[in-house]
Design a protein around this motif. Structure first.
Motif, PDB file in Angstrom:
ATOM      1  N   TRP A   1      74.394  29.656  42.863  1.00 39.61           N
ATOM      2  CA  TRP A   1      75.166  29.932  41.659  1.00 39.61           C
ATOM      3  C   TRP A   1      75.264  31.430  41.384  1.00 39.61           C
ATOM      4  N   GLU A   2      74.236  32.192  41.773  1.00 39.76           N
ATOM      5  CA  GLU A   2      74.292  33.644  41.579  1.00 39.76           C
ATOM      6  C   GLU A   2      75.375  34.259  42.468  1.00 39.76           C
TER       7      GLU A   2
ATOM      8  N   ALA B   1      78.629  33.582  40.852  1.00 31.82           N
ATOM      9  CA  ALA B   1      78.784  34.463  39.685  1.00 31.82           C
ATOM     10  C   ALA B   1      79.265  35.843  40.122  1.00 31.82           C
TER      11      ALA B   1
ATOM     12  N   GLU C   1      82.925  37.516  39.170  1.00 37.45           N
ATOM     13  CA  GLU C   1      82.971  38.816  38.496  1.00 37.45           C
ATOM     14  C   GLU C   1      83.720  39.845  39.348  1.00 37.45           C
TER      15      GLU C   1
ATOM     16  N   GLN D   1      86.530  39.516  30.660  1.00 34.50           N
ATOM     17  CA  GLN D   1      86.175  38.103  30.561  1.00 34.50           C
ATOM     18  C   GLN D   1      87.117  37.384  29.602  1.00 34.50           C
TER      19      GLN D   1
ATOM     20  N   SER E   1      83.091  31.918  26.486  1.00 33.46           N
ATOM     21  CA  SER E   1      81.714  31.526  26.815  1.00 33.46           C
ATOM     22  C   SER E   1      81.649  30.800  28.154  1.00 33.46           C
TER      23      SER E   1
ATOM     24  N   GLN F   1      81.512  33.594  30.612  1.00 33.24           N
ATOM     25  CA  GLN F   1      80.189  34.214  30.524  1.00 33.24           C
ATOM     26  C   GLN F   1      79.139  33.341  31.210  1.00 33.24           C
ATOM     27  N   ASN F   2      79.209  32.034  30.996  1.00 36.11           N
ATOM     28  CA  ASN F   2      78.252  31.114  31.620  1.00 36.11           C
ATOM     29  C   ASN F   2      78.394  31.118  33.139  1.00 36.11           C
TER      30      ASN F   2
ATOM     31  N   GLU G   1      79.539  33.538  34.987  1.00 33.00           N
ATOM     32  CA  GLU G   1      79.110  34.833  35.505  1.00 33.00           C
ATOM     33  C   GLU G   1      77.617  35.097  35.289  1.00 33.00           C
ATOM     34  N   SER G   2      76.937  34.215  34.563  1.00 30.08           N
ATOM     35  CA  SER G   2      75.489  34.391  34.354  1.00 30.08           C
ATOM     36  C   SER G   2      74.698  34.055  35.615  1.00 30.08           C
TER      37      SER G   2
ATOM     38  N   ALA H   1      73.459  31.160  36.284  1.00 31.94           N
ATOM     39  CA  ALA H   1      72.462  30.118  36.009  1.00 31.94           C
ATOM     40  C   ALA H   1      72.741  28.881  36.868  1.00 31.94           C
TER      41      ALA H   1
END
Length: 158
Positions: A5-6, A9, A13, A23, A35, A38-39, A41-42, A44
């Protein structure tokens, strides 16, 4: 099989930045919330793929399923530029090609002309490169007013 997932992300980005989008602008182009971007691109980890991901892929110009390819560790996508290449090949004037490549895409609209010709008007609303969220919001509000005028036949006395 583990999903990275990273890595996804970073790819989202990087693609967003390469397009000159904030964003907020990517969220608007994809029709999702800020959001959600943002989620994504986090980085997680998730058990399931978010349903918004397909919309983000499309807004980034990625082929459907590209995110799954990235999650699996395969090569990051190259943005689909076939429309710009086609335009550059002479199907659109170069000034239109340039205008389409500058700034974030805010909205599009296809309006049928009110006659029996079957002709349509295609409107592409582009934001300013590097626009702030406030500038994008003002641009979208201006577009809403303009669209209302177009629909009313240009009558500004609404």
């Amino acid at each position: 099989m583990s999903r990275d997932w990273e890595r996804l992300a970073r790819a989202i980005e990087a693609a967003r930045n390469a397009m000159g989008l904030t964003q907020v602008a990517l969220a608007a182009a994809a029709g999702v919330s800020e959001s959600s971007i943002q989620n994504l691109e986090s980085g997680a980890a998730r058990k399931r793929t978010p349903p918004t991901l397909a919309k983000v892929e499309e807004a980034l110009g990625w082929a459907a399923g590209t995110s799954n390819t990235i999650l699996a560790g395969d090569e990051a996508p190259v943005r689909d530029t076939s429309a710009l290449e086609e335009a550059a090949a002479g199907t659109l004037p170069l000034r239109i090609v340039q205008a389409l490549s500058d700034g974030p895409l805010l909205d599009t609209k296809i309006l049928d002309l009110e006659d029996d010709s079957g002709a349509r008007m295609i409107v592409v609303v582009k934001g300013k490169q590097g626009a702030t969220p406030e500038q994008i919001q003002r641009a979208l509000e201006a577009w809403e007013r303009t669209e209302a005028q177009l629909r009313s036949g240009g009558d500004t006395k609404q």
